[in-house]
Design a protein around this motif. Sequence first.
Motif: not given
Length: 251
Positions: A243-244, A232-235, A16-17, A238-239
């Motif tokens: 990155l932004d 780390s992130v969970e979703t 998905a990412l 959030e990733m």
Amino acid sequence: MQRSILILGGTAEARALAGKLASDPRFAVELSLAGRTRAPAEQPVPVRVGGFGGAEGLAAYLTQKDISILIDATHPYAAQISRNGAKAAEISGVPLVALRRSAWVRQLGDRWIEVDSVTDAVNALGEVPRKAFLTLGRQELLPFEAAPQHHYLVRSVDPVEPPLSVPNAVYLTARGPFEQADEARLLQDHGIEAIVAKNSGGLASYGKIAAARELGIDVVLIRRPDLPDVPSVETVEEMLAWLDHAPVPLK
């Protein structure tokens, strides 16, 4: 200037990412897969399949490809890959962030037996014959040959070849997500008395956990391994936000 991202993948979140980033002109994305699944799902970005030769090999690859950021979006139980990623980031100086889905949390009515390994899970089933639903990777099933008294229903993405050396086993090949109602029907149709699973987290495979709660079925849940202490992130959302506003300058 376009920045290069390497995603260590193998999860729905990684795919998905990659899909989100594929259309973002700021990034050039490559997805790395271990190659354990024979027919992986189609991916939206260029894919590299196979190992790197440990942490040092991955570090060399990051440097050679001028990777700007490394994302560890591997399965929560892919501890060795995560350790290699953390070490490679340290060696190469490439920023690393992990995408780690939350573990499932025990709810009222859950009948969980939590263990540390597959061997412990086999022992937790006990000596009395039971009908057990195994939802582990095909590479992790061999220890169940030590308990041939049970009847096994085995579900995996790839066929289990060779099959287990036990007298009673039924095999299903399927890829999630799996809905609770469908899982409940499967458990009832096969008279399942216990489920053996990893605490993978996420919604795609939670249906069996919810169905077990609904039907009063025991779940032997293998605890998560310890993972490197990295940002780390969970979703996926959030990733994308990370990155932004990356706290470390990207190459």
